[in-house]
Design a protein around this motif. Structure first.
Motif, PDB file in Angstrom:
ATOM      1  N   GLN A 175     -56.346 100.962  48.221  1.00 11.48           N
ATOM      2  CA  GLN A 175     -55.548 100.740  47.015  1.00 11.48           C
ATOM      3  C   GLN A 175     -55.557  99.287  46.570  1.00 11.48           C
ATOM      4  OE1 GLN A 175     -51.599 102.365  47.493  1.00 11.48           O
ATOM      5  NE2 GLN A 175     -52.332 104.450  47.714  1.00 11.48           N
ATOM      6  N   ASP A 176     -56.187  98.433  47.351  1.00 15.32           N
ATOM      7  CA  ASP A 176     -56.309  97.008  47.035  1.00 15.32           C
ATOM      8  C   ASP A 176     -54.937  96.382  46.776  1.00 15.32           C
ATOM      9  OD1 ASP A 176     -57.731  94.619  46.636  1.00 15.32           O
ATOM     10  OD2 ASP A 176     -57.819  94.927  44.469  1.00 15.32           O
ATOM     11  N   MET A 177     -53.992  96.694  47.658  1.00 13.53           N
ATOM     12  CA  MET A 177     -52.658  96.119  47.518  1.00 13.53           C
ATOM     13  C   MET A 177     -51.957  96.116  48.871  1.00 13.53           C
ATOM     14  SD  MET A 177     -50.207  99.067  45.840  1.00 13.53           S
ATOM     15  CE  MET A 177     -51.218  99.329  44.382  1.00 13.53           C
ATOM     16  N   PHE A 178     -50.946  95.260  48.969  1.00 14.47           N
ATOM     17  CA  PHE A 178     -50.087  95.261  50.143  1.00 14.47           C
ATOM     18  C   PHE A 178     -49.032  96.361  49.995  1.00 14.47           C
ATOM     19  CE2 PHE A 178     -51.799  91.007  50.703  1.00 14.47           C
ATOM     20  CZ  PHE A 178     -51.903  90.906  52.092  1.00 14.47           C
ATOM     21  N   ARG A 179     -48.631  96.918  51.125  1.00 12.88           N
ATOM     22  CA  ARG A 179     -47.561  97.899  51.164  1.00 12.88           C
ATOM     23  C   ARG A 179     -46.508  97.441  52.172  1.00 12.88           C
ATOM     24  NH1 ARG A 179     -49.094 102.798  48.003  1.00 12.88           N
ATOM     25  NH2 ARG A 179     -47.205 103.623  48.981  1.00 12.88           N
ATOM     26  N   ILE A 180     -45.254  97.749  51.892  1.00 12.05           N
ATOM     27  CA  ILE A 180     -44.160  97.562  52.843  1.00 12.05           C
ATOM     28  C   ILE A 180     -43.677  98.953  53.207  1.00 12.05           C
ATOM     29  CG2 ILE A 180     -41.934  96.483  53.292  1.00 12.05           C
ATOM     30  CD1 ILE A 180     -42.445  94.715  50.839  1.00 12.05           C
ATOM     31  N   THR A 181     -43.412  99.184  54.482  1.00 10.18           N
ATOM     32  CA  THR A 181     -43.018 100.530  54.872  1.00 10.18           C
ATOM     33  C   THR A 181     -42.087 100.540  56.074  1.00 10.18           C
ATOM     34  OG1 THR A 181     -43.857 102.746  55.414  1.00 10.18           O
ATOM     35  CG2 THR A 181     -45.000 100.882  56.430  1.00 10.18           C
ATOM     36  N   LEU A 182     -41.195 101.514  56.094  1.00 11.07           N
ATOM     37  CA  LEU A 182     -40.500 101.830  57.320  1.00 11.07           C
ATOM     38  C   LEU A 182     -41.512 102.425  58.288  1.00 11.07           C
ATOM     39  CD1 LEU A 182     -37.252 103.605  56.032  1.00 11.07           C
ATOM     40  CD2 LEU A 182     -37.654 101.155  56.372  1.00 11.07           C
ATOM     41  N   THR A 183     -41.230 102.338  59.565  1.00  6.72           N
ATOM     42  CA  THR A 183     -42.092 102.932  60.576  1.00  6.72           C
ATOM     43  C   THR A 183     -41.448 104.198  61.119  1.00  6.72           C
ATOM     44  OG1 THR A 183     -41.101 101.756  62.435  1.00  6.72           O
ATOM     45  CG2 THR A 183     -42.861 100.613  61.215  1.00  6.72           C
ATOM     46  N   LYS A 184     -42.227 104.925  61.897  1.00 10.95           N
ATOM     47  CA  LYS A 184     -41.693 106.152  62.497  1.00 10.95           C
ATOM     48  C   LYS A 184     -40.499 105.854  63.403  1.00 10.95           C
ATOM     49  CE  LYS A 184     -44.889 106.054  66.449  1.00 10.95           C
ATOM     50  NZ  LYS A 184     -45.969 106.763  67.167  1.00 10.95           N
ATOM     51  N   THR A 185     -40.428 104.645  63.948  1.00  6.42           N
ATOM     52  CA  THR A 185     -39.378 104.306  64.908  1.00  6.42           C
ATOM     53  C   THR A 185     -37.996 104.420  64.284  1.00  6.42           C
ATOM     54  OG1 THR A 185     -40.927 102.800  65.976  1.00  6.42           O
ATOM     55  CG2 THR A 185     -38.623 102.568  66.566  1.00  6.42           C
ATOM     56  N   ILE A 186     -37.812 103.841  63.109  1.00  6.62           N
ATOM     57  CA  ILE A 186     -36.520 103.918  62.427  1.00  6.62           C
ATOM     58  C   ILE A 186     -36.376 105.247  61.686  1.00  6.62           C
ATOM     59  CG2 ILE A 186     -37.377 102.687  60.379  1.00  6.62           C
ATOM     60  CD1 ILE A 186     -33.810 102.485  61.854  1.00  6.62           C
ATOM     61  N   ALA A 187     -37.475 105.764  61.149  1.00 10.98           N
ATOM     62  CA  ALA A 187     -37.421 107.038  60.426  1.00 10.98           C
ATOM     63  C   ALA A 187     -36.933 108.161  61.329  1.00 10.98           C
ATOM     64  CB  ALA A 187     -38.793 107.380  59.856  1.00 10.98           C
ATOM     65  N   ASN A 188     -37.415 108.176  62.561  1.00 10.66           N
ATOM     66  CA  ASN A 188     -37.085 109.271  63.470  1.00 10.66           C
ATOM     67  C   ASN A 188     -35.692 109.161  64.079  1.00 10.66           C
ATOM     68  OD1 ASN A 188     -39.433 110.722  63.088  1.00 10.66           O
ATOM     69  ND2 ASN A 188     -40.532 109.703  64.729  1.00 10.66           N
ATOM     70  N   LYS A 189     -34.959 108.108  63.720  1.00 11.98           N
ATOM     71  CA  LYS A 189     -33.551 108.006  64.101  1.00 11.98           C
ATOM     72  C   LYS A 189     -32.631 108.584  63.025  1.00 11.98           C
ATOM     73  CE  LYS A 189     -34.052 103.909  67.065  1.00 11.98           C
ATOM     74  NZ  LYS A 189     -33.616 104.604  68.308  1.00 11.98           N
ATOM     75  N   SER A 190     -33.200 109.072  61.932  1.00 11.68           N
ATOM     76  CA  SER A 190     -32.404 109.596  60.820  1.00 11.68           C
ATOM     77  C   SER A 190     -31.650 110.852  61.226  1.00 11.68           C
ATOM     78  CB  SER A 190     -33.303 109.914  59.627  1.00 11.68           C
ATOM     79  OG  SER A 190     -34.000 108.766  59.185  1.00 11.68           O
ATOM     80  N   ALA A 191     -30.468 111.014  60.650  1.00 14.39           N
ATOM     81  CA  ALA A 191     -29.674 112.225  60.899  1.00 14.39           C
ATOM     82  C   ALA A 191     -30.288 113.431  60.199  1.00 14.39           C
ATOM     83  CB  ALA A 191     -28.244 112.017  60.424  1.00 14.39           C
ATOM     84  N   CYS A 192     -30.875 113.197  59.023  1.00 12.36           N
ATOM     85  CA  CYS A 192     -31.508 114.275  58.270  1.00 12.36           C
ATOM     86  C   CYS A 192     -32.705 113.716  57.521  1.00 12.36           C
ATOM     87  CB  CYS A 192     -30.516 114.901  57.284  1.00 12.36           C
ATOM     88  SG  CYS A 192     -31.204 116.248  56.285  1.00 12.36           S
ATOM     89  N   ILE A 193     -33.833 114.406  57.637  1.00 11.44           N
ATOM     90  CA  ILE A 193     -35.048 114.030  56.912  1.00 11.44           C
ATOM     91  C   ILE A 193     -35.399 115.175  55.976  1.00 11.44           C
ATOM     92  CG2 ILE A 193     -37.510 113.514  57.114  1.00 11.44           C
ATOM     93  CD1 ILE A 193     -36.887 112.275  59.871  1.00 11.44           C
ATOM     94  N   LEU A 194     -35.606 114.843  54.715  1.00 14.13           N
ATOM     95  CA  LEU A 194     -35.878 115.846  53.698  1.00 14.13           C
ATOM     96  C   LEU A 194     -37.218 115.553  53.041  1.00 14.13           C
ATOM     97  CD1 LEU A 194     -34.910 118.269  52.039  1.00 14.13           C
ATOM     98  CD2 LEU A 194     -33.715 116.676  50.525  1.00 14.13           C
ATOM     99  N   PHE A 195     -38.192 116.426  53.285  1.00 17.76           N
ATOM    100  CA  PHE A 195     -39.506 116.333  52.638  1.00 17.76           C
ATOM    101  C   PHE A 195     -39.496 117.183  51.373  1.00 17.76           C
ATOM    102  CE2 PHE A 195     -41.200 114.984  56.782  1.00 17.76           C
ATOM    103  CZ  PHE A 195     -42.276 114.166  56.433  1.00 17.76           C
ATOM    104  N   LEU A 196     -39.960 116.615  50.270  1.00 21.07           N
ATOM    105  CA  LEU A 196     -40.187 117.363  49.039  1.00 21.07           C
ATOM    106  C   LEU A 196     -41.685 117.397  48.773  1.00 21.07           C
ATOM    107  CD1 LEU A 196     -37.414 115.917  46.677  1.00 21.07           C
ATOM    108  CD2 LEU A 196     -37.253 117.806  48.309  1.00 21.07           C
ATOM    109  N   THR A 197     -42.247 118.595  48.635  1.00 17.06           N
ATOM    110  CA  THR A 197     -43.696 118.726  48.484  1.00 17.06           C
ATOM    111  C   THR A 197     -44.003 119.820  47.470  1.00 17.06           C
ATOM    112  OG1 THR A 197     -43.942 118.122  50.815  1.00 17.06           O
ATOM    113  CG2 THR A 197     -45.876 119.012  49.717  1.00 17.06           C
ATOM    114  N   THR A 198     -44.750 119.451  46.439  1.00 17.44           N
ATOM    115  CA  THR A 198     -45.090 120.422  45.401  1.00 17.44           C
ATOM    116  C   THR A 198     -46.561 120.297  45.018  1.00 17.44           C
ATOM    117  OG1 THR A 198     -44.482 118.900  43.596  1.00 17.44           O
ATOM    118  CG2 THR A 198     -42.746 120.340  44.448  1.00 17.44           C
ATOM    119  N   GLY A 199     -47.131 121.428  44.555  1.00 12.42           N
ATOM    120  CA  GLY A 199     -48.484 121.417  44.016  1.00 12.42           C
ATOM    121  C   GLY A 199     -49.527 121.973  44.961  1.00 12.42           C
ATOM    122  N   ALA A 200     -50.498 122.686  44.391  1.00 12.08           N
ATOM    123  CA  ALA A 200     -51.576 123.280  45.179  1.00 12.08           C
ATOM    124  C   ALA A 200     -52.441 122.225  45.862  1.00 12.08           C
ATOM    125  CB  ALA A 200     -52.436 124.169  44.270  1.00 12.08           C
TER     126      ALA A 200
END
Length: 245
Positions: A175-200
């Motif tokens: 993508q020729d750009m920098f990204r900032i992101t949470l990691t799995k370490t903090i993500a997996n401490k969440s009380a609830c994770i909600l994935f939204l996924t649409t489209g074939a």
């Protein structure tokens, strides 16, 4: 670890409507016993309609926005004025239309000379909120790309395997750009994770993530497995078309 719950809706509008009701109920329930609700937003196109619903009636009045604390899962290192900036999208579609105190909205800054400084600052904010707590976000909202990525955890990138940092930055060559992101370490401490996924176009990846062999290098969404929380996938029929019963 609790197996993820799968909700299959007819179309993308139904996904957004179901998600708005789900999130509102989750907020109402949590605030009955807690003084705040921490929510990390997702980028991409799927959440736009969700944001519009949450900031309109009846949900806008049902949610006590003064007690909501907003974070982001990831960010493109682009100026806030750029329409591809995740925070910009969230302000345009949600945050400008509800009454959340400004000090409770935690943007991943993209106005610093070095994205590493931004991710370091963001990690410090996360530690202020979640150090010493068993769980992190009350709700982490995620999407999934047609390549199986989530957050900025892209196939074949080292960040997928990060276990120490809660937030990091890196240069994404494709993508020729920098990204900032949470990691799995903090993500997996969440009380609830909600994935939204649409489209074939998401169907093949969704099948592999949910029902295929574990291969986090190819399908990074597989690393999202909360330690003490729950995961819900709200998807439309098109995205679920390759899933086996």
């Amino acid at each position: 670890m609790i197996s993820p719950a799968l909700h299959i809706l007819p179309d993308a509008e139904s996904v957004a409507q179901h998600a708005a009701q789900f999130i509102t109920e989750r907020i109402e329930q949590t605030l009955q016993s807690r003084d705040r609700f921490t929510m990390a937003l997702s980028g991409g196109s799927t959440p736009k309609r969700l944001h519009e619903l949450l900031s309109a009636e009846p949900y806008r009045s049902r949610i006590d926005w003064s007690r909501i604390h907003i974070f982001w899962g990831d960010e493109r290192y682009l100026p806030f004025e750029d329409e591809r900036n995740n925070a910009r999208m969230a302000y345009d579609t949600l945050l400008n239309n509800v009454s959340i105190p400004a000090e409770q909205i935690h943007v991943m800054r993209t106005d610093l000379p070095d994205p590493r400084e931004s991710s370091t600052q963001y990690e410090a904010v996360l530690h202020q909120y979640f150090d010493g707590k068993e769980q992190s976000f009350d709700l982490l909202l995620l999407g999934m790309g047609d390549d199986g990525h989530t957050l900025s955890l892209f196939p074949g990138t080292e960040v997928v395997y990060e276990t120490e940092k809660w937030c990091t930055s890196f240069f994404l060559k494709q993508q020729d750009m920098f990204r900032i992101t949470l990691t799995k370490t903090i993500a997996n401490k969440s009380a609830c994770i909600l994935f939204l996924t649409t489209g074939a176009n998401k169907a093949a990846a969704l099948k592999e993530v949910l029902q295929g062999d574990t291969n986090i290098n190819l399908y990074p969404s597989q690393v999202i497995q909360p330690e003490y929380g729950v995961t819900h996938w709200i998807v439309d029929k098109a995205a679920a078309s390759q899933l086996q019963d």
